[in-house]
Motif scaffolding. Structure first.
Motif, PDB file in Angstrom:
ATOM      1  N   ILE A 325       0.829  -1.201   0.000  1.00 27.09           N
ATOM      2  CA  ILE A 325       0.000   0.000   0.000  1.00 27.09           C
ATOM      3  C   ILE A 325       0.865   1.254   0.000  1.00 27.09           C
ATOM      4  O   ILE A 325       0.543   2.254  -0.653  1.00 27.09           O
ATOM      5  N   HIS A 326       2.001   1.214   0.712  1.00 31.03           N
ATOM      6  CA  HIS A 326       2.859   2.390   0.796  1.00 31.03           C
ATOM      7  C   HIS A 326       3.551   2.712  -0.522  1.00 31.03           C
ATOM      8  O   HIS A 326       4.126   3.797  -0.666  1.00 31.03           O
ATOM      9  N   HIS A 327       3.509   1.805  -1.480  1.00 33.55           N
ATOM     10  CA  HIS A 327       4.007   2.096  -2.820  1.00 33.55           C
ATOM     11  C   HIS A 327       2.909   2.701  -3.685  1.00 33.55           C
ATOM     12  O   HIS A 327       3.150   3.650  -4.429  1.00 33.55           O
ATOM     13  N   HIS A 328       1.718   2.131  -3.619  1.00 28.25           N
ATOM     14  CA  HIS A 328       0.625   2.562  -4.485  1.00 28.25           C
ATOM     15  C   HIS A 328      -0.103   3.793  -3.970  1.00 28.25           C
ATOM     16  O   HIS A 328      -0.513   4.653  -4.752  1.00 28.25           O
ATOM     17  N   GLU A 329      -0.307   3.885  -2.653  1.00 30.19           N
ATOM     18  CA  GLU A 329      -0.977   5.028  -2.049  1.00 30.19           C
ATOM     19  C   GLU A 329      -0.174   5.510  -0.828  1.00 30.19           C
ATOM     20  O   GLU A 329      -0.621   5.390   0.310  1.00 30.19           O
ATOM     21  N   PRO A 330       1.028   6.046  -1.067  1.00 28.07           N
ATOM     22  CA  PRO A 330       1.871   6.452   0.061  1.00 28.07           C
ATOM     23  C   PRO A 330       1.221   7.513   0.938  1.00 28.07           C
ATOM     24  O   PRO A 330       1.415   7.522   2.159  1.00 28.07           O
ATOM     25  N   GLU A 331       0.430   8.394   0.323  1.00 26.36           N
ATOM     26  CA  GLU A 331      -0.209   9.451   1.118  1.00 26.36           C
ATOM     27  C   GLU A 331      -1.198   8.867   2.123  1.00 26.36           C
ATOM     28  O   GLU A 331      -1.369   9.400   3.230  1.00 26.36           O
ATOM     29  N   LEU A 332      -1.859   7.756   1.775  1.00 20.91           N
ATOM     30  CA  LEU A 332      -2.789   7.107   2.693  1.00 20.91           C
ATOM     31  C   LEU A 332      -2.042   6.566   3.902  1.00 20.91           C
ATOM     32  O   LEU A 332      -2.499   6.705   5.051  1.00 20.91           O
ATOM     33  N   VAL A 333      -0.900   5.935   3.678  1.00 24.83           N
ATOM     34  CA  VAL A 333      -0.116   5.360   4.765  1.00 24.83           C
ATOM     35  C   VAL A 333       0.456   6.460   5.648  1.00 24.83           C
ATOM     36  O   VAL A 333       0.412   6.375   6.888  1.00 24.83           O
ATOM     37  N   VAL A 334       0.992   7.517   5.038  1.00 28.65           N
ATOM     38  CA  VAL A 334       1.536   8.630   5.816  1.00 28.65           C
ATOM     39  C   VAL A 334       0.449   9.241   6.690  1.00 28.65           C
ATOM     40  O   VAL A 334       0.663   9.492   7.890  1.00 28.65           O
ATOM     41  N   GLU A 335      -0.723   9.484   6.124  1.00 32.37           N
ATOM     42  CA  GLU A 335      -1.800  10.108   6.895  1.00 32.37           C
ATOM     43  C   GLU A 335      -2.258   9.209   8.038  1.00 32.37           C
ATOM     44  O   GLU A 335      -2.536   9.686   9.142  1.00 32.37           O
ATOM     45  N   ALA A 336      -2.328   7.902   7.798  1.00 29.99           N
ATOM     46  CA  ALA A 336      -2.741   6.977   8.862  1.00 29.99           C
ATOM     47  C   ALA A 336      -1.736   6.982  10.011  1.00 29.99           C
ATOM     48  O   ALA A 336      -2.118   6.954  11.185  1.00 29.99           O
ATOM     49  N   ILE A 337      -0.447   7.014   9.676  1.00 33.69           N
ATOM     50  CA  ILE A 337       0.582   7.022  10.718  1.00 33.69           C
ATOM     51  C   ILE A 337       0.543   8.326  11.504  1.00 33.69           C
ATOM     52  O   ILE A 337       0.573   8.333  12.751  1.00 33.69           O
ATOM     53  N   LEU A 338       0.462   9.451  10.793  1.00 35.45           N
ATOM     54  CA  LEU A 338       0.445  10.741  11.481  1.00 35.45           C
ATOM     55  C   LEU A 338      -0.849  10.937  12.268  1.00 35.45           C
ATOM     56  O   LEU A 338      -0.850  11.586  13.323  1.00 35.45           O
ATOM     57  N   ASP A 339      -1.941  10.384  11.785  1.00 35.45           N
ATOM     58  CA  ASP A 339      -3.187  10.426  12.546  1.00 35.45           C
ATOM     59  C   ASP A 339      -3.014   9.688  13.877  1.00 35.45           C
ATOM     60  O   ASP A 339      -3.482  10.157  14.911  1.00 35.45           O
ATOM     61  N   MET A 340      -2.325   8.551  13.833  1.00 32.25           N
ATOM     62  CA  MET A 340      -2.071   7.809  15.071  1.00 32.25           C
ATOM     63  C   MET A 340      -1.180   8.623  16.007  1.00 32.25           C
ATOM     64  O   MET A 340      -1.407   8.667  17.232  1.00 32.25           O
ATOM     65  N   VAL A 341      -0.153   9.280  15.450  1.00 28.58           N
ATOM     66  CA  VAL A 341       0.724  10.114  16.278  1.00 28.58           C
ATOM     67  C   VAL A 341      -0.086  11.179  16.997  1.00 28.58           C
ATOM     68  O   VAL A 341       0.089  11.410  18.203  1.00 28.58           O
ATOM     69  N   ARG A 342      -0.982  11.819  16.277  1.00 27.85           N
ATOM     70  CA  ARG A 342      -1.785  12.888  16.893  1.00 27.85           C
ATOM     71  C   ARG A 342      -2.784  12.330  17.892  1.00 27.85           C
ATOM     72  O   ARG A 342      -3.101  13.005  18.888  1.00 27.85           O
ATOM     73  N   ARG A 343      -3.276  11.135  17.658  1.00 25.49           N
ATOM     74  CA  ARG A 343      -4.230  10.527  18.615  1.00 25.49           C
ATOM     75  C   ARG A 343      -3.588  10.239  19.961  1.00 25.49           C
ATOM     76  O   ARG A 343      -4.234  10.386  21.005  1.00 25.49           O
ATOM     77  N   VAL A 344      -2.323   9.825  19.927  1.00 29.65           N
ATOM     78  CA  VAL A 344      -1.693   9.376  21.178  1.00 29.65           C
ATOM     79  C   VAL A 344      -0.739  10.416  21.763  1.00 29.65           C
ATOM     80  O   VAL A 344      -0.250  10.235  22.876  1.00 29.65           O
ATOM     81  N   ARG A 345      -0.494  11.494  21.034  1.00 26.82           N
ATOM     82  CA  ARG A 345       0.441  12.509  21.529  1.00 26.82           C
ATOM     83  C   ARG A 345      -0.154  13.214  22.741  1.00 26.82           C
ATOM     84  O   ARG A 345      -1.301  13.650  22.707  1.00 26.82           O
ATOM     85  N   PRO A 346       0.588  13.355  23.827  1.00 24.49           N
ATOM     86  CA  PRO A 346       0.076  14.035  25.016  1.00 24.49           C
ATOM     87  C   PRO A 346      -0.322  15.474  24.701  1.00 24.49           C
ATOM     88  O   PRO A 346       0.379  16.159  23.960  1.00 24.49           O
TER      89      PRO A 346
END
Length: 346
Positions: A325-346
């Motif tokens: 997925i990170h080859h075909h839709e890299p923006e989707l993977v980046v957004e999912a990871i950064l969304d997780m960072v923001r969810r758990v960031r104090p």
């Protein structure tokens, strides 16, 4: 009257002569194949050693107790994102995503033992030790927990082993079309494993390396940035990564079973599951699309199982992406990871 073994006319051979001729021919073929095999192996060993000098690691080599593990670390901030690539893949497989992730927070891509620039594996089932290697390397490198762990394919096994062993050091998990311990439910799974392992074992990588050195087109991924293309090819052709990839493939059923025994539910740990699409761009023929549909009948329920491991989960199916997925839709993977960072960031 001619008896078997007699010469039956001018220029004809008897059965004894035919057998002798065939035996000599087969022996010559065997000797030639053996010599070519030895030459291929020798060239492969020499080329692998040469390439390790030619392409230095982009990250840091961390001592984990007499062995070295490679971590590619970029950016700053908490929580740190830690990426574990798939079967047989090095950190370069996520090189294209690294700048976007590192712009938001500290990002680490992990070469488990035997892959990329990390030292060779010590045993065939070494993937089961990867979580311990990763934790030790992160602590030695000064990357503090808790972490947002990201795993692609069999890299997802490392995430689950890490979360089971060190739950207090995990802030969240992102599974990128991750493997599942019960993949044996996929029809023909074991047969495909045996076939792929046998085909990979039979390849003469020294010959492939020689052809690349002579200027023929080299195997490469279009998703790898151009500045790392040559290093990516060298790693793929290297004896260390080839050997580790083969063990992970040949033993993936045993690895899956062990992961299933050692791991369990994730409680309320935040989880995001990214799953490939039925519109895989690599499935271009009618037969390939039919096989994909058959595969997804088993794959989608397994992906839903991963999402069900946590009471705080998201499950996203890509629009047009295959297993990588990170080859075909890299923006989707980046957004999912950064969304997780923001969810758990104090």
């Amino acid at each position: 009257m001619c008896l078997p073994g007699d010469v039956a006319g001018s220029g004809s051979l008897g059965w004894v002569e035919v057998v002798r001729l065939l035996t000599r021919s087969l022996a010559a073929v065997a000797v030639t194949a053996g010599a070519l095999g030895l030459a291929s192996a020798a060239y492969q060993t020499w080329g692998s050693t040469r390439d390790r000098r030619r392409y230095p690691p982009p990250g840091r080599m961390i001592d984990v107790g007499g062995r070295r593990i490679h971590l590619w670390i970029e950016g700053a901030g908490d929580p740190a994102v830690v990426v574990v690539p798939a079967l047989g893949e090095s950190c370069l497989d996520f090189a294209a995503l690294l700048p976007a992730l590192a712009a938001e927070t500290r990002t680490v891509v992990f070469d488990r033992a035997g892959l990329g620039w990390s030292d060779p594996v010590r045993k065939p089932m070494a993937q089961l030790d990867a979580a311990d290697d990763l934790r030790t390397a992160l602590h030695q490198a000064g990357v503090e927990p808790p972490y947002v762990l990201v795993g692609h394919s069999m890299g997802g096994y490392v995430l689950r082993l890490f979360a089971a062993a060190y739950p207090g050091e995990v802030a969240g998990l992102v599974f990128v079309d991750s493997s599942h311990p019960e993949q044996h439910r996929i029809p023909g799974y074991h047969w495909k494993t045996v076939r792929y392992a046998a085909a990979r074992r039979a390849r003469w990588f020294g010959v492939r390396r020689l052809l690349v050195d002579l200027g023929l087109p080299s195997p490469r991924s279009s998703a790898v940035p151009a500045e790392y293309a040559a290093a990516w090819t060298a790693l793929r052709l290297g004896d260390r990564q080839r050997r580790t990839s083969w063990w992970e493939l040949a033993l993936r059923a045993q690895i899956a079973a062990a992961v299933g025994e050692r791991t369990g539910p994730l409680g309320s740990t935040p989880v995001t599951v990214l799953t490939c699409s039925k519109n895989d761009p690599y499935a271009t023929t009618r037969k390939e699309r039919a096989l994909l549909r058959q595969h997804l009948q088993s794959w989608y329920p397994l992906q839903a199982d991963l999402a069900a491991l946590s009471t705080d989960s998201k499950h996203v199916v890509a629009r047009r992406a295959g297993h990588y997925i990170h080859h075909h839709e890299p923006e989707l993977v980046v957004e999912a990871i950064l969304d997780m960072v923001r969810r758990v960031r104090p």
